[in-house]
Design a protein around this motif. Sequence first.
Motif, PDB file in Angstrom:
ATOM      1  N   SER A   1      55.090  22.839  26.848  1.00 23.75           N
ATOM      2  CA  SER A   1      54.477  22.797  28.174  1.00 23.75           C
ATOM      3  C   SER A   1      55.187  21.712  28.973  1.00 23.75           C
ATOM      4  N   GLU A   2      55.543  22.022  30.229  1.00 21.66           N
ATOM      5  CA  GLU A   2      56.351  21.102  31.025  1.00 21.66           C
ATOM      6  C   GLU A   2      55.755  20.903  32.410  1.00 21.66           C
ATOM      7  N   LEU A   3      55.596  19.650  32.803  1.00 24.64           N
ATOM      8  CA  LEU A   3      55.239  19.285  34.167  1.00 24.64           C
ATOM      9  C   LEU A   3      56.523  18.945  34.912  1.00 24.64           C
ATOM     10  N   TRP A   4      56.698  19.468  36.113  1.00 23.46           N
ATOM     11  CA  TRP A   4      57.939  19.187  36.835  1.00 23.46           C
ATOM     12  C   TRP A   4      57.701  19.225  38.340  1.00 23.46           C
ATOM     13  N   THR A   5      58.571  18.514  39.024  1.00 21.43           N
ATOM     14  CA  THR A   5      58.582  18.518  40.483  1.00 21.43           C
ATOM     15  C   THR A   5      60.013  18.300  40.944  1.00 21.43           C
ATOM     16  N   ASP A   6      60.345  18.795  42.128  1.00 17.65           N
ATOM     17  CA  ASP A   6      61.689  18.576  42.647  1.00 17.65           C
ATOM     18  C   ASP A   6      61.621  18.056  44.075  1.00 17.65           C
ATOM     19  N   SER A   7      62.720  17.451  44.510  1.00 18.76           N
ATOM     20  CA  SER A   7      62.794  16.803  45.815  1.00 18.76           C
ATOM     21  C   SER A   7      64.111  17.158  46.486  1.00 18.76           C
ATOM     22  N   TYR A   8      64.072  17.343  47.817  1.00 15.51           N
ATOM     23  CA  TYR A   8      65.266  17.661  48.600  1.00 15.51           C
ATOM     24  C   TYR A   8      65.285  16.763  49.841  1.00 15.51           C
ATOM     25  N   ILE A   9      66.358  16.021  49.999  1.00 19.86           N
ATOM     26  CA  ILE A   9      66.530  15.153  51.162  1.00 19.86           C
ATOM     27  C   ILE A   9      67.761  15.630  51.932  1.00 19.86           C
TER      28      ILE A   9
ATOM     29  N   ALA B   1      69.559  11.883  33.077  1.00 20.64           N
ATOM     30  CA  ALA B   1      68.957  10.892  32.185  1.00 20.64           C
ATOM     31  C   ALA B   1      67.781  11.517  31.455  1.00 20.64           C
ATOM     32  N   GLN B   2      67.608  11.153  30.178  1.00 19.57           N
ATOM     33  CA  GLN B   2      66.517  11.665  29.371  1.00 19.57           C
ATOM     34  C   GLN B   2      65.960  10.567  28.481  1.00 19.57           C
ATOM     35  N   ALA B   3      64.697  10.718  28.119  1.00 21.04           N
ATOM     36  CA  ALA B   3      64.050   9.843  27.145  1.00 21.04           C
ATOM     37  C   ALA B   3      63.079  10.693  26.338  1.00 21.04           C
ATOM     38  N   SER B   4      62.875  10.331  25.065  1.00 24.00           N
ATOM     39  CA  SER B   4      61.985  11.130  24.221  1.00 24.00           C
ATOM     40  C   SER B   4      61.291  10.259  23.189  1.00 24.00           C
ATOM     41  N   VAL B   5      60.176  10.763  22.702  1.00 23.72           N
ATOM     42  CA  VAL B   5      59.480  10.212  21.544  1.00 23.72           C
ATOM     43  C   VAL B   5      59.169  11.389  20.632  1.00 23.72           C
ATOM     44  N   VAL B   6      59.619  11.315  19.360  1.00 19.94           N
ATOM     45  CA  VAL B   6      59.510  12.431  18.425  1.00 19.94           C
ATOM     46  C   VAL B   6      58.720  12.004  17.198  1.00 19.94           C
ATOM     47  N   TRP B   7      57.820  12.885  16.749  1.00 16.07           N
ATOM     48  CA  TRP B   7      57.042  12.676  15.518  1.00 16.07           C
ATOM     49  C   TRP B   7      57.386  13.772  14.518  1.00 16.07           C
ATOM     50  N   ASN B   8      57.697  13.394  13.283  1.00 16.02           N
ATOM     51  CA  ASN B   8      57.999  14.342  12.217  1.00 16.02           C
ATOM     52  C   ASN B   8      57.077  14.096  11.030  1.00 16.02           C
ATOM     53  N   ASN B   9      56.536  15.169  10.467  1.00 20.66           N
ATOM     54  CA  ASN B   9      55.718  15.078   9.261  1.00 20.66           C
ATOM     55  C   ASN B   9      55.936  16.351   8.449  1.00 20.66           C
TER      56      ASN B   9
ATOM     57  N   SER C   1      62.839  13.897  31.712  1.00 25.55           N
ATOM     58  CA  SER C   1      64.186  14.110  32.255  1.00 25.55           C
ATOM     59  C   SER C   1      64.210  13.841  33.754  1.00 25.55           C
ATOM     60  N   VAL C   2      65.314  13.261  34.225  1.00 23.48           N
ATOM     61  CA  VAL C   2      65.552  13.049  35.644  1.00 23.48           C
ATOM     62  C   VAL C   2      66.970  13.501  35.950  1.00 23.48           C
ATOM     63  N   ASP C   3      67.112  14.519  36.798  1.00 19.29           N
ATOM     64  CA  ASP C   3      68.419  15.009  37.230  1.00 19.29           C
ATOM     65  C   ASP C   3      68.572  14.771  38.722  1.00 19.29           C
ATOM     66  N   ASN C   4      69.647  14.087  39.104  1.00 14.14           N
ATOM     67  CA  ASN C   4      69.920  13.813  40.509  1.00 14.14           C
ATOM     68  C   ASN C   4      71.279  14.395  40.889  1.00 14.14           C
ATOM     69  N   GLY C   5      71.353  15.028  42.054  1.00 16.06           N
ATOM     70  CA  GLY C   5      72.612  15.600  42.518  1.00 16.06           C
ATOM     71  C   GLY C   5      72.851  15.294  43.985  1.00 16.06           C
TER      72      GLY C   5
ATOM     73  N   PHE D   1      62.417  16.077  38.474  1.00 19.81           N
ATOM     74  CA  PHE D   1      61.744  15.215  37.507  1.00 19.81           C
ATOM     75  C   PHE D   1      60.867  16.096  36.621  1.00 19.81           C
ATOM     76  N   SER D   2      60.945  15.912  35.295  1.00 15.28           N
ATOM     77  CA  SER D   2      60.151  16.741  34.396  1.00 15.28           C
ATOM     78  C   SER D   2      59.709  15.942  33.175  1.00 15.28           C
ATOM     79  N   ALA D   3      58.576  16.351  32.610  1.00 12.13           N
ATOM     80  CA  ALA D   3      58.057  15.782  31.370  1.00 12.13           C
ATOM     81  C   ALA D   3      57.490  16.919  30.536  1.00 12.13           C
ATOM     82  N   GLU D   4      58.000  17.078  29.329  1.00  5.73           N
ATOM     83  CA  GLU D   4      57.573  18.192  28.479  1.00  5.73           C
ATOM     84  C   GLU D   4      56.908  17.685  27.199  1.00  5.73           C
ATOM     85  N   VAL D   5      55.955  18.456  26.719  1.00  7.34           N
ATOM     86  CA  VAL D   5      55.284  18.194  25.445  1.00  7.34           C
ATOM     87  C   VAL D   5      55.499  19.408  24.556  1.00  7.34           C
ATOM     88  N   SER D   6      56.000  19.185  23.342  1.00  4.76           N
ATOM     89  CA  SER D   6      56.309  20.287  22.428  1.00  4.76           C
ATOM     90  C   SER D   6      55.627  20.064  21.086  1.00  4.76           C
ATOM     91  N   VAL D   7      55.201  21.153  20.479  1.00  8.30           N
ATOM     92  CA  VAL D   7      54.645  21.151  19.126  1.00  8.30           C
ATOM     93  C   VAL D   7      55.287  22.299  18.373  1.00  8.30           C
TER      94      VAL D   7
END
Length: 321
Positions: free
Chosen positions: A42-50, A272-280, A290-294, A308-314
């Motif tokens: 599931s991913e929350l995202w938004t975009d911007s245009y200037i 740019a990306q950042a993550s936190v991962v749990w393994n069991n 994630s942040v993508d700029n162009g 700009f996006s933030a995803e949660v995966s299981v």
Amino acid sequence: AAWGKFPRFCVGVYRWGDRFFNTYDSAYVEGTGYKFNIKAKSELWTDSYIFSLPDSYRMRMDSELNISGGFYITYLAVSLGYDFNIGKMFNVGNTSRHKLNFKINCALLSAEMYWVTNDVGTNLLSYGTKGHEIKCRIPFTGINTSIYGMDIYYFINNKRYSRAAAFNYGKIQKRSQGSWFVGFAYWTQDFDFSFGSLPQDILDGLPQECADNGYAFYMNNNNYAVRAGYAYNWVFHKHWTAAISESPVIGFKHGRVNHGPRRITPAIYNRAQASVVWNNRAWFAGIVGSVDNGLFYDKKQMLVNSVFSAEVSVGYRFNLW
């Protein structure tokens, strides 16, 4: 061996490729013990245009926060997934966003092919000449964008760092480690903004060049760029890994704006990306931001696009053979 020379040859080639492309230092990276994994995302995202248009005219648009959902399946180093805008099912109407993603991740390199279409409406937040912008919040539905492309990049410290452990859940990072990486990126953009849906008083204030183009901004181009950066995996607990990845993307684009001739202009992006991962064991979960700029610009106009996006995966790992 009982199958004959050709099957033995194929198996030999596969084993050679696995050793060459996917060998890690076992003190730093280990396999999961499973060939397959499936995940729901599931991913929350938004975009911007200037926009910076002729005659020092400025416009800024931001989308609402949107929700996408998707499913991915991975076999060894290869994964395939599809995302769609689940918000459409509830209150977004006929707007939609679709994303198809194909990835290959091994020790030496990572490759990704993607296709994203988006006609989710945005909001006009400001408009007017530079220094005299008027703030507002006006719905804008005249947007239709499409992007498809490919990235491939090589990891310098490929024996001790695993991108798959941080962003694709295909490996497990045992000890903290980072790596520089360098590669190539290609993508095609089609951006279509129809300003004609805006109120008449705003249209009357747009530069004459916009009126001559039918109150529209259209951009189509092919981008060719070098992607280089650094990534780091921090193992702060037996079952947990945090990661960051930063990579400027610089090259050139060949395309046109509106009805102008096709030209070559700079292509300047940052990912740019950042993550936190749990393994069991077989189960895993993760959060990825994630942040993508162009940046697009020529002598007359400029467009800065950000996503700009933030995803949660299981997910769950398993073997079929």
